[in-house]
Design a protein around this motif. Structure first.
Motif, PDB file in Angstrom:
ATOM      1  N   GLU A  19       0.829  -1.210   0.000  1.00 11.89           N
ATOM      2  CA  GLU A  19       0.000   0.000   0.000  1.00 11.89           C
ATOM      3  C   GLU A  19       0.860   1.255   0.000  1.00 11.89           C
ATOM      4  O   GLU A  19       0.567   2.234  -0.702  1.00 11.89           O
ATOM      5  CB  GLU A  19      -0.926  -0.014   1.215  1.00 11.89           C
ATOM      6  CG  GLU A  19      -2.002  -1.078   1.143  1.00 11.89           C
ATOM      7  CD  GLU A  19      -2.790  -1.223   2.429  1.00 11.89           C
ATOM      8  OE1 GLU A  19      -3.762  -2.001   2.436  1.00 11.89           O
ATOM      9  OE2 GLU A  19      -2.439  -0.570   3.433  1.00 11.89           O
ATOM     10  N   SER A  33       2.430   1.864  -3.394  1.00 10.78           N
ATOM     11  CA  SER A  33       1.445   2.441  -4.299  1.00 10.78           C
ATOM     12  C   SER A  33       1.277   3.933  -4.047  1.00 10.78           C
ATOM     13  O   SER A  33       1.262   4.742  -4.982  1.00 10.78           O
ATOM     14  CB  SER A  33       0.112   1.715  -4.129  1.00 10.78           C
ATOM     15  OG  SER A  33      -0.926   2.374  -4.822  1.00 10.78           O
ATOM     16  N   HIS A  70       4.399   5.891  -5.157  1.00  9.30           N
ATOM     17  CA  HIS A  70       4.469   5.972  -6.617  1.00  9.30           C
ATOM     18  C   HIS A  70       3.484   7.001  -7.155  1.00  9.30           C
ATOM     19  O   HIS A  70       3.823   7.803  -8.036  1.00  9.30           O
ATOM     20  CB  HIS A  70       4.190   4.589  -7.210  1.00  9.30           C
ATOM     21  CG  HIS A  70       4.139   4.583  -8.708  1.00  9.30           C
ATOM     22  ND1 HIS A  70       5.256   4.744  -9.491  1.00  9.30           N
ATOM     23  CD2 HIS A  70       3.088   4.451  -9.577  1.00  9.30           C
ATOM     24  CE1 HIS A  70       4.919   4.694 -10.761  1.00  9.30           C
ATOM     25  NE2 HIS A  70       3.602   4.519 -10.838  1.00  9.30           N
ATOM     26  N   LEU A  71       2.275   6.988  -6.628  1.00 12.39           N
ATOM     27  CA  LEU A  71       1.262   7.939  -7.069  1.00 12.39           C
ATOM     28  C   LEU A  71       1.706   9.375  -6.774  1.00 12.39           C
ATOM     29  O   LEU A  71       1.368  10.307  -7.507  1.00 12.39           O
ATOM     30  CB  LEU A  71      -0.070   7.641  -6.382  1.00 12.39           C
ATOM     31  CG  LEU A  71      -1.293   8.425  -6.862  1.00 12.39           C
ATOM     32  CD1 LEU A  71      -1.582   8.120  -8.332  1.00 12.39           C
ATOM     33  CD2 LEU A  71      -2.507   8.097  -6.010  1.00 12.39           C
ATOM     34  N   MET A  78       0.837  -5.993 -10.326  1.00 11.19           N
ATOM     35  CA  MET A  78       0.408  -4.606 -10.543  1.00 11.19           C
ATOM     36  C   MET A  78       1.534  -3.616 -10.275  1.00 11.19           C
ATOM     37  O   MET A  78       1.582  -2.543 -10.883  1.00 11.19           O
ATOM     38  CB  MET A  78      -0.785  -4.279  -9.643  1.00 11.19           C
ATOM     39  CG  MET A  78      -2.061  -4.987 -10.017  1.00 11.19           C
ATOM     40  SD  MET A  78      -3.421  -4.512  -8.920  1.00 11.19           S
ATOM     41  CE  MET A  78      -4.721  -5.599  -9.550  1.00 11.19           C
ATOM     42  N   HIS A  79       2.430  -3.958  -9.365  1.00 10.14           N
ATOM     43  CA  HIS A  79       3.520  -3.030  -9.053  1.00 10.14           C
ATOM     44  C   HIS A  79       4.377  -2.753 -10.286  1.00 10.14           C
ATOM     45  O   HIS A  79       4.629  -1.597 -10.636  1.00 10.14           O
ATOM     46  CB  HIS A  79       4.393  -3.596  -7.933  1.00 10.14           C
ATOM     47  CG  HIS A  79       3.674  -3.805  -6.641  1.00 10.14           C
ATOM     48  ND1 HIS A  79       2.996  -2.799  -6.003  1.00 10.14           N
ATOM     49  CD2 HIS A  79       3.546  -4.907  -5.860  1.00 10.14           C
ATOM     50  CE1 HIS A  79       2.477  -3.263  -4.879  1.00 10.14           C
ATOM     51  NE2 HIS A  79       2.787  -4.542  -4.779  1.00 10.14           N
ATOM     52  N   ARG A 111       2.734  -0.730 -12.996  1.00 14.23           N
ATOM     53  CA  ARG A 111       2.605   0.707 -12.708  1.00 14.23           C
ATOM     54  C   ARG A 111       3.945   1.420 -12.733  1.00 14.23           C
ATOM     55  O   ARG A 111       4.010   2.630 -12.530  1.00 14.23           O
ATOM     56  CB  ARG A 111       1.967   0.918 -11.334  1.00 14.23           C
ATOM     57  CG  ARG A 111       0.531   0.492 -11.083  1.00 14.23           C
ATOM     58  CD  ARG A 111      -0.406   0.593 -12.209  1.00 14.23           C
ATOM     59  NE  ARG A 111      -1.792   0.382 -11.835  1.00 14.23           N
ATOM     60  CZ  ARG A 111      -2.461  -0.754 -11.955  1.00 14.23           C
ATOM     61  NH1 ARG A 111      -1.833  -1.845 -12.368  1.00 14.23           N
ATOM     62  NH2 ARG A 111      -3.742  -0.809 -11.687  1.00 14.23           N
ATOM     63  N   ARG A 166      -4.722  -0.514  -3.105  1.00 13.82           N
ATOM     64  CA  ARG A 166      -3.472  -0.181  -3.782  1.00 13.82           C
ATOM     65  C   ARG A 166      -3.755   0.026  -5.266  1.00 13.82           C
ATOM     66  O   ARG A 166      -4.667  -0.594  -5.827  1.00 13.82           O
ATOM     67  CB  ARG A 166      -2.450  -1.309  -3.612  1.00 13.82           C
ATOM     68  CG  ARG A 166      -2.900  -2.599  -4.311  1.00 13.82           C
ATOM     69  CD  ARG A 166      -1.948  -3.717  -4.108  1.00 13.82           C
ATOM     70  NE  ARG A 166      -2.090  -4.304  -2.785  1.00 13.82           N
ATOM     71  CZ  ARG A 166      -1.381  -5.347  -2.386  1.00 13.82           C
ATOM     72  NH1 ARG A 166      -0.496  -5.900  -3.176  1.00 13.82           N
ATOM     73  NH2 ARG A 166      -1.567  -5.853  -1.185  1.00 13.82           N
ATOM     74  N   HIS A 167      -3.011   0.893  -5.902  1.00 11.82           N
ATOM     75  CA  HIS A 167      -3.097   1.106  -7.349  1.00 11.82           C
ATOM     76  C   HIS A 167      -4.535   1.268  -7.841  1.00 11.82           C
ATOM     77  O   HIS A 167      -4.897   0.798  -8.930  1.00 11.82           O
ATOM     78  CB  HIS A 167      -2.409  -0.045  -8.092  1.00 11.82           C
ATOM     79  CG  HIS A 167      -0.977  -0.228  -7.720  1.00 11.82           C
ATOM     80  ND1 HIS A 167      -0.040   0.790  -7.798  1.00 11.82           N
ATOM     81  CD2 HIS A 167      -0.308  -1.316  -7.233  1.00 11.82           C
ATOM     82  CE1 HIS A 167       1.137   0.335  -7.395  1.00 11.82           C
ATOM     83  NE2 HIS A 167       1.008  -0.925  -7.038  1.00 11.82           N
TER      84      HIS A 167
END
Length: 414
Positions: free
Chosen positions: A162, A165, A168-169, A199-200, A203, A328-329
């Motif tokens: 989490e 994510s 990164h955002l 997903m990591h 992204r 997350r994501h």
């Protein structure tokens, strides 16, 4: 109002979700004697947003707080925030604070949670290495990160994933490190765990599989060295490798501990006037079997509520299948029951697959992404022990709620 057990003055050490829920429940049940919440933290607040929303514009202690000081006072809940507990005396039911104040009670609830586990590798104590457990931890990470900041997150479990994510955002250059190729596999099964972990990379987060060997520094820059040969430069390292239960106060007071404060099915410790709930409590059932501690949000809330019932000597509410969630994501994961051990895995295909575990014709576990209706219905099916057919579970067009409706009709016609 009288109860089967006279809890008298209740002192609750720990104002996290378990402690706060216990205080609220005592009042909602009609307990009228004094209730005191004690915590070294400055407020009773929610922790999941620390890893999910630490970069939100409205991120503040006031926004995370379960209740304001005024409302707590109106509910007759006294507080001692910002004061660490130095010692507890289980026999006299007293709590000594770091400022020397002694808080007296008749019943004590220990909801003292845990602390973030540290790495035991060279460089783990460097100033740029942080953990995430408190609001201050989150605020420090937030203050350190700008667009392009290189951050190494060690641990890809719920909190690490989490946080990666969220970082990164926010524009950080994130590397996520974990020794497991597929984190969360024991919790939600290999298929969905692989789907989530992938997903990591999709992204733009660098994912490294391996054990951290050491953390080195050269001025303000750090380097994380992994046993697969990876060398990861970072301005910030955040460690998310689990929780250590805070058992020291209980052990010093003579309470039984073993990887947690040991409690029975009624949250009683080895001293009759002392109860424990939340992350720190570990159940030893009537057969003497030690269970794993539960570290999820709902488990903490329910244990606090149920401990309040137990302190008053009233019947505990029936507890259903376990449940947790993760964000997350931009996706929302929910899981209930168990997704490991005996049984047959059933997959419902979709953009995000849903997974079920069926054991001897009964549903025992479910996990799904962005599908609250399926998880909610499946949880009720688990609790009611309604027989299931694997082909129905695997069919995306089959509504699990139809099974609940059929069961209700069967009950009415019985």
């Amino acid at each position: 109002m009288s109860f089967p057990r006279d809890a008298g003055r209740v002192v609750i050490v720990g104002a996290g979700l378990a402690g706060f829920s216990a205080a609220q429940t005592l009042r909602s049940l009609g307990h009228e004697a004094p209730v005191t919440l004690v915590d070294a933290e400055p407020a009773a607040y929610d922790r999941p947003p620390l890893s999910k929303r630490l970069f939100a514009n409205d991120f503040s202690l006031e926004d995370l707080a379960f209740s304001s000081p005024e409302k707590l006072s109106q509910a007759g809940i006294d507080t001692r925030f910002g004061q660490a507990v130095e010692a507890i005396d289980a026999a006299s039911v007293t709590v000594t604070l770091e400022n020397g104040e002694v808080v007296e009670g008749d019943t004590l609830l220990l909801a003292i949670g845990g602390r973030a586990r540290s790495l035991t590798v060279p460089g783990a104590d460097l100033p740029g290495v942080r953990t995430l457990r408190t609001f201050d931890d989150a605020a420090a990470i937030r203050a350190h990160v700008r667009s392009g900041t290189r951050v190494a997150v060690i641990g890809a479990g719920l909190i690490g994933a989490e946080l990666a994510s969220a970082l990164h955002l926010h524009g950080a250059d994130v590397t996520l490190i974990d020794p497991a190729e597929t984190p969360l596999q024991p919790v939600i099964g290999s298929l969905l765990a692989s789907h989530l972990h992938a997903m990591h990379s999709l992204r733009g987060i660098r994912v490294v599989t391996g054990l951290t060997e050491r953390i080195e520094t050269d001025g303000e820059a750090m380097t994380v060295v992994v046993d697969d040969g990876s060398v990861i430069p970072a301005e910030l390292v955040v460690v998310g490798v689990g929780l250590v239960p805070n058992i020291e106060l209980a052990a010093a007071a003579g309470l039984e501990t073993d990887g947690g404060i040991l409690v029975d099915e009624h949250y009683r410790t080895s001293v009759p006037s002392v109860f424990a709930a939340g992350d720190v409590a570990r159940l030893r059932d009537s057969r003497g079997v030690l269970h794993r501690r539960e570290e999820h949000w709902e488990a903490a809330q329910l244990s606090g509520q149920h401990a309040a019932h137990a302190m008053l000597g009233v019947d505990l509410p029936v507890r259903g299948a376990s449940w947790f969630w993760s964000d997350r994501h931009g996706i929302h994961l929910e899981a209930s029951g168990r997704l490991h051990g005996d049984g047959e895995f059933v997959v419902r295909p979709g953009v995000h697959p849903a997974v079920f575990l069926v054991d001897e014709g009964l549903l025992v576990g479910v996990a799904a992404i962005d599908d609250n209706n399926t998880v909610r219905a499946a949880r009720r099916i688990i609790d009611q022990r309604i027989p299931v057919v694997a082909s129905d579970l695997a069919d995306p067009s089959f509504a699990l709620r139809s099974m609940l409706r059929a069961e209700r009709a069967k009950t009415r016609n019985a």
